[in-house]
Design an enzyme around this catalytic site. Structure first.
Site, mmCIF file in Angstrom:
data_model
loop_
_atom_site.group_PDB
_atom_site.id
_atom_site.type_symbol
_atom_site.label_atom_id
_atom_site.label_comp_id
_atom_site.label_asym_id
_atom_site.label_seq_id
_atom_site.Cartn_x
_atom_site.Cartn_y
_atom_site.Cartn_z
ATOM 1 N N GLY A 58 0.838 -1.191 0.000
ATOM 2 C CA GLY A 58 0.000 0.000 0.000
ATOM 3 C C GLY A 58 0.871 1.238 0.000
ATOM 4 O O GLY A 58 1.997 1.206 0.511
ATOM 5 N N GLN A 63 3.147 10.050 1.159
ATOM 6 C CA GLN A 63 4.434 9.343 1.278
ATOM 7 C C GLN A 63 5.384 9.657 0.126
ATOM 8 O O GLN A 63 6.588 9.436 0.237
ATOM 9 C CB GLN A 63 4.213 7.826 1.343
ATOM 10 N N CYS A 106 5.567 -0.020 7.375
ATOM 11 C CA CYS A 106 5.256 1.112 6.498
ATOM 12 C C CYS A 106 6.523 1.502 5.752
ATOM 13 O O CYS A 106 7.599 1.538 6.341
ATOM 14 C CB CYS A 106 4.766 2.282 7.346
ATOM 15 N N LEU A 107 6.382 1.790 4.461
ATOM 16 C CA LEU A 107 7.555 2.182 3.671
ATOM 17 C C LEU A 107 8.158 3.484 4.199
ATOM 18 O O LEU A 107 9.328 3.764 3.948
ATOM 19 C CB LEU A 107 7.175 2.328 2.193
ATOM 20 N N HIS A 148 -4.796 1.665 7.170
ATOM 21 C CA HIS A 148 -3.436 2.202 7.313
ATOM 22 C C HIS A 148 -3.192 3.309 6.281
ATOM 23 O O HIS A 148 -2.680 4.379 6.613
ATOM 24 C CB HIS A 148 -2.437 1.040 7.141
ATOM 25 N N GLU A 149 -3.610 3.055 5.026
ATOM 26 C CA GLU A 149 -3.374 4.051 3.957
ATOM 27 C C GLU A 149 -4.239 5.298 4.165
ATOM 28 O O GLU A 149 -3.774 6.418 3.940
ATOM 29 C CB GLU A 149 -3.643 3.440 2.582
ATOM 30 N N HIS A 152 -2.779 7.759 6.523
ATOM 31 C CA HIS A 152 -1.739 8.620 5.946
ATOM 32 C C HIS A 152 -2.327 9.941 5.433
ATOM 33 O O HIS A 152 -1.669 10.976 5.467
ATOM 34 C CB HIS A 152 -1.046 7.921 4.762
HETATM 35 NI NI NI Z 1 2.323 3.400 5.508
#
Ligand code: NI
Length: 184
Positions: A58, A63, A106-107, A148-149, A152
């Site tokens: 995701g 991000q 998470c990236l 989660h997304e 963000h």
């Molecule tokens: Ni994330």
């Protein structure tokens, strides 16, 4: 390489740099998308390619430094079973009473993982890449990923759902790694 080759390469795909915490952009609220146009479709495609490359399941526009309400996801396990989801202006319209715990990563919080409790199922309304209104009922891993997304887009990271003690420890480590990378 000719100019034509260059143009084609650029339009086919672009990998975007992924911001990592701590970064003020990751703590900011994203703006609604006015219209799902070519610019948004390109952003969605670039985000998917960036996510696959990372690899991740995701990715949200903040991000990659874009404060707009766009997210992409794919929980397909292999290249053959890819099921990309592209969402603009996603909104949660329903959550289950039952919760689920997943170990999240998470990236933007590289190499750190933590258990997070969230509703086990959610319904999400969004615009797809053609601007068509859609709604999905997500459960299991997809329910966790979509929540989660969407977090963000509000400037919330998964580490905001864990204890302050653990969050601050992770942030200090990430900051130290950033300083070391900048100094080398
Ligand atoms: Ni994330």
């Amino acid at each position: 390489m000719s100019n034509d080759d260059m143009v084609m390469k650029v339009s086919v795909m672009a990998l975007l740099p992924i911001l990592t915490a701590p970064d003020p952009v990751l703590k900011s609220k994203a703006k609604r998308v006015e219209a799902v146009d070519d610019r948004i479709r390109t952003l969605m495609s670039d985000m998917l390619e960036t996510m696959y490359k990372a690899p991740g399941i995701g990715l949200a526009a903040p991000q990659v430094g874009v404060l707009e309400r766009v997210v992409v996801m794919d929980i397909g396990k292999t290249e053959e079973t890819r099921q990309p989801l592209r969402m603009a202006n996603p909104e949660i319209t329903w959550v289950s009473d039952q919760d689920n715990t997943y170990e999240e990563g998470c990236l933007s919080v590289p190499e750190h993982y933590s258990n997070v409790v969230r509703p086990a199922e959610v319904k999400v309304r969004y615009l797809d890449e053609t601007g068509t209104a859609k709604e999905i009922h997500a459960e299991g891993l997809l329910a966790t990923v979509v929540q989660h997304e969407l977090d963000h887009l509000e400037g919330i990271l998964f580490i905001d759902h864990i204890s302050a003690l653990k969050r601050n420890m992770i942030l200090r480590k990430l900051l130290k790694a950033k300083k070391e990378a900048a100094g080398s």
